[in-house]
Design an enzyme around this catalytic site. Structure first.
Site, PDB file in Angstrom:
ATOM      1  N   SER A   1      -1.667   3.059 -14.493  1.00 41.99           N
ATOM      2  CA  SER A   1      -1.723   4.293 -15.270  1.00 41.99           C
ATOM      3  C   SER A   1      -0.350   4.567 -15.858  1.00 41.99           C
ATOM      4  CB  SER A   1      -2.127   5.451 -14.359  1.00 41.99           C
ATOM      5  OG  SER A   1      -1.907   6.692 -14.987  1.00 41.99           O
TER       6      SER A   1
ATOM      7  N   TYR B   1      -0.476   9.825  -6.432  1.00 40.36           N
ATOM      8  CA  TYR B   1      -1.148   8.979  -7.414  1.00 40.36           C
ATOM      9  C   TYR B   1      -0.114   8.224  -8.248  1.00 40.36           C
ATOM     10  CZ  TYR B   1      -3.919   7.736 -11.547  1.00 40.36           C
ATOM     11  OH  TYR B   1      -4.513   7.066 -12.578  1.00 40.36           O
ATOM     12  N   ALA B   2       0.890   8.936  -8.725  1.00 40.84           N
ATOM     13  CA  ALA B   2       1.934   8.315  -9.545  1.00 40.84           C
ATOM     14  C   ALA B   2       2.727   7.298  -8.739  1.00 40.84           C
ATOM     15  CB  ALA B   2       2.862   9.380 -10.111  1.00 40.84           C
TER      16      ALA B   2
ATOM     17  N   ALA C   1       1.665   5.610  -6.154  1.00 40.53           N
ATOM     18  CA  ALA C   1       0.795   4.455  -5.924  1.00 40.53           C
ATOM     19  C   ALA C   1       0.688   3.586  -7.178  1.00 40.53           C
ATOM     20  CB  ALA C   1      -0.587   4.919  -5.479  1.00 40.53           C
ATOM     21  N   LYS C   2       0.562   4.211  -8.336  1.00 39.25           N
ATOM     22  CA  LYS C   2       0.449   3.440  -9.575  1.00 39.25           C
ATOM     23  C   LYS C   2       1.755   2.715  -9.898  1.00 39.25           C
ATOM     24  CE  LYS C   2      -3.849   4.156 -10.528  1.00 39.25           C
ATOM     25  NZ  LYS C   2      -4.822   3.055 -10.519  1.00 39.25           N
TER      26      LYS C   2
END
Length: 133
Positions: A58, A70-71, A73-74
Site C-alpha cells: 500500500s 497497518y502502515a 506492516a505494509k
C-alpha cells in the site's frame, strides 16, 4: 499453476488509538501471513525451478500520514519483498510488490478532514475515476 494471495484489513485508526488486538491483527494479516505463505511456497518453487510471488502492499508503506500498525506492516512487506527478490532471484523466482494508492472509498470519506487532506497531499496523482482505481 498460479497462486493468488490477498489479505485486506480495513477500518484501522491512527496508531495511538488502536487497541493491542487491532495492532496485532493488522501485522498478522499484512506482514506475517505473506511471510508464512512465502516460506511455505518457496520450496515448491525451487523444486520447479521457477516462480512468481506478488505481494500487495500500500502507499501507506511509503508515507507518514498513516501512523498505525497497518502502515508499519505494509512498510515491512515492501522491505521483505526486496529481501526475498534478492535471495530468490538466483533460483528463477521473481518477487514483486504492488503498492496501490488511495482509493475513493467509504474508509477515506470517514477519515477526519485534516487526516484525509494530509494523505491526499502525499499522493502524486489523485483520481476519483473508478476505472483507474
Amino acid at each position: 499453476m498460479s497462486k493468488v494471495q490477498v489479505a485486506i484489513i480495513t477500518g484501522a485508526s491512527r496508531g495511538e488509538y488502536q487497541r493491542r488486538t487491532s495492532r496485532e491483527r493488522a501485522i498478522d494479516i499484512n506482514l506475517m501471513a505473506p511471510y508464512l505463505f512465502i516460506n511455505e511456497i518457496v520450496p515448491i518453487m525451487k523444486q520447479q525451478k521457477t516462480g512468481y510471488i506478488i505481494n500487495i502492499a500500500s502507499i501507506a508503506g511509503f508515507t507518514t500520514g498513516f501512523g498505525n500498525a497497518y502502515a508499519v506492516a505494509k512498510a515491512g512487506l515492501i522491505r521483505m519483498t526486496r529481501i526475498y527478490a534478492f535471495f530468490l532471484g538466483e533460483h528463477n523466482i521473481r518477487v514483486n510488490c504492488i503498492a496501490p494508492g488511495l482509493v475513493d472509498t467509504e474508509i477515506l470519506l470517514n477519515m477526519p478532514v485534516e487526516q484525509r487532506q494530509e494523505l491526499l497531499g502525499q499522493v502524486p496523482e489523485w483520481s476519483q475515476d473508478p476505472d483507474r482505481a
